[in-house]
Write a protein that holds these residues in place. Structure first.
Motif, PDB file in Angstrom:
ATOM      1  N   ASN A  94       0.848  -1.209   0.000  1.00  0.00           N
ATOM      2  CA  ASN A  94       0.000   0.000   0.000  1.00  0.00           C
ATOM      3  C   ASN A  94       0.875   1.247   0.000  1.00  0.00           C
ATOM      4  O   ASN A  94       0.455   2.313  -0.462  1.00  0.00           O
ATOM      5  N   THR A 125      -7.565  -0.572  -3.177  1.00  0.00           N
ATOM      6  CA  THR A 125      -6.207  -1.109  -2.953  1.00  0.00           C
ATOM      7  C   THR A 125      -6.138  -2.621  -3.193  1.00  0.00           C
ATOM      8  O   THR A 125      -5.083  -3.225  -3.002  1.00  0.00           O
ATOM      9  N   ASN A 128      -3.079  -4.294  -4.635  1.00  0.00           N
ATOM     10  CA  ASN A 128      -1.877  -4.362  -3.789  1.00  0.00           C
ATOM     11  C   ASN A 128      -1.886  -5.652  -2.968  1.00  0.00           C
ATOM     12  O   ASN A 128      -0.850  -6.302  -2.791  1.00  0.00           O
TER      13      ASN A 128
END
Ligand code: AMP
Ligand code: TRP
Length: 332
Positions: A94, A125, A128
């Motif tokens: 992140n 996110t 990720n």
């Protein structure tokens, strides 16, 4: 031996796209690769999941994967929330990935749609965490459907930036494995949209637990055009629904579009749909029956997942600990 990693979300019943685009390839790769397969429940909650259902969906998906032929003696099978290494590395990623990179992800744009301000930050996110899933094992090959290509490019960008920023050749390059004539199975109702668990029209999706009559009905009602099948792949140009059904047939018979059209070119869709439905039922019925059998013994199923998680942890733990050391975290 090359290490393989792949994942699938327990956000509903797995469908024909999951099977032909991903899971069937996972089964084949077990023979000559070191394979790690993960039910990604952390990814699933990026959109709302009923907490009363999630654990059962995770079990249900694990049972379906075993029924498709994932062999827990040959491969690791586990669920993502059971191995904390994924979360630790995801947090680092992140902080490596850039907003601009994630802003370009088409899956986010599609899933967020007009709700962009209202979706979870986890949905944004998401890639990720996916990069962390793979790189926590130093896996180098990732068999997925075509829709995941962009996420894997991003995972490579993250690995490279980490290596560059922390001055170590630590994470390897990842190679996508997008295999077969059905790497992108389309909706049966709209040849421009992929078959998806989240599609509101149940008629557009063949689920791995559909019974024979349901499969036959969905195929019979699948959208097509009035022309007969062409005799060569060039004739599928501009006919996405026809291309989709031919691709499904090719995948199920282990051939390609050209071979299917040599055999069935000139036929109308009525006849072709009939043989396609029979083929699907022959493939999917045994999987549905075996899934039910496995689900009846949840203690054995849970034991397989628990065992897989502990073995996965043993691989990921030292890799993620080393990544944390490179970042500079105090280890006392
Ligand atoms: P998901 O259900 O999104 O977790 O996807 C699990 C796997 O199935 C991934 O490798 C996807 O790329 C693949 N997949 C999902 N939908 C399709 C589709 N319509 N056609 C081919 N592969 C798919
Ligand atoms: N994002 C993938 C999908 O929706 C699932 C997934 C999560 C995955 N982590 C992964 C696939 C790691 C391959 C490798 O299809």
């Amino acid at each position: 031996m090359q290490r393989i990693f792949s994942g699938i979300q327990p956000s509903g019943v797995p469908h024909l796209g999951n099977y032909l685009g991903a899971v069937r390839n996972w089964v084949r790769l077990q023979q000559d690769h070191d394979c790690i397969y993960c039910v990604v429940d952390l990814h699933a909650i990026t959109v709302w999941q009923d907490p009363k259902e999630l654990a059962n969906q995770t079990r249900g998906l694990a049972a379906a994967l075993l029924a498709c032929g994932i062999d827990p003696k040959a491969s690791l099978l586990f669920h993502q929330s059971a191995v904390y290494a994924h979360l630790r590395l995801a947090w680092i990623f992140n902080c490596v990935a850039r907003m601009g990179w994630l802003n370009r992800m088409t899956q986010f744009k599609e899933k967020a749609g007009k709700e962009r301000e209202n979706v979870s930050t986890g949905l944004f996110t998401y890639p990720n965490l996916m990069a962390a899933d793979i790189l926590a094992y130093h896996a180098t090959r990732v068999p997925v459907g075509d829709d995941q290509r962009q996420h894997l490019e991003l995972a490579n960008d993250i690995a490279q930036k980490f290596n560059h920023d922390y001055g170590a050749e630590f994470f390897p390059a990842i190679e996508p494995m997008i295999l077969g004539p059905a790497a992108r199975v389309m909706s049966l109702r709209d040849g421009s949209k992929k078959m998806s668990k989240s599609d509101a029209s149940g008629q557009s999706v063949i689920n791995l637990n559909d019974d024979a009559d349901t499969i036959a009905l969905k195929i019979r009602r699948a959208k097509t055009d009035p022309e007969p099948l062409p005799s060569e792949p060039a004739g599928l140009e501009g006919r996405p629904e026809a291309r989709n059904l031919v691709g499904i047939y090719a995948a199920l018979t282990d051939t390609d579009h050209a071979a299917v059209l040599r055999e069935h070119g000139g036929k109308g869709f009525g006849a072709f749909k009939q043989v396609l439905a029979d083929l699907l039922v022959a493939h999917l019925s045994p999987i549905a029956a075996e899934t039910q059998r496995l689900l009846a013994d949840s203690a054995t199923l849970d034991g397989i997942l628990h065992d897989g998680a502990r073995k996965a942890e043993a691989i990921a733990e030292p890799i993620v600990a080393e990544a944390e050391r490179l970042v500079g975290f105090l280890k006392v």
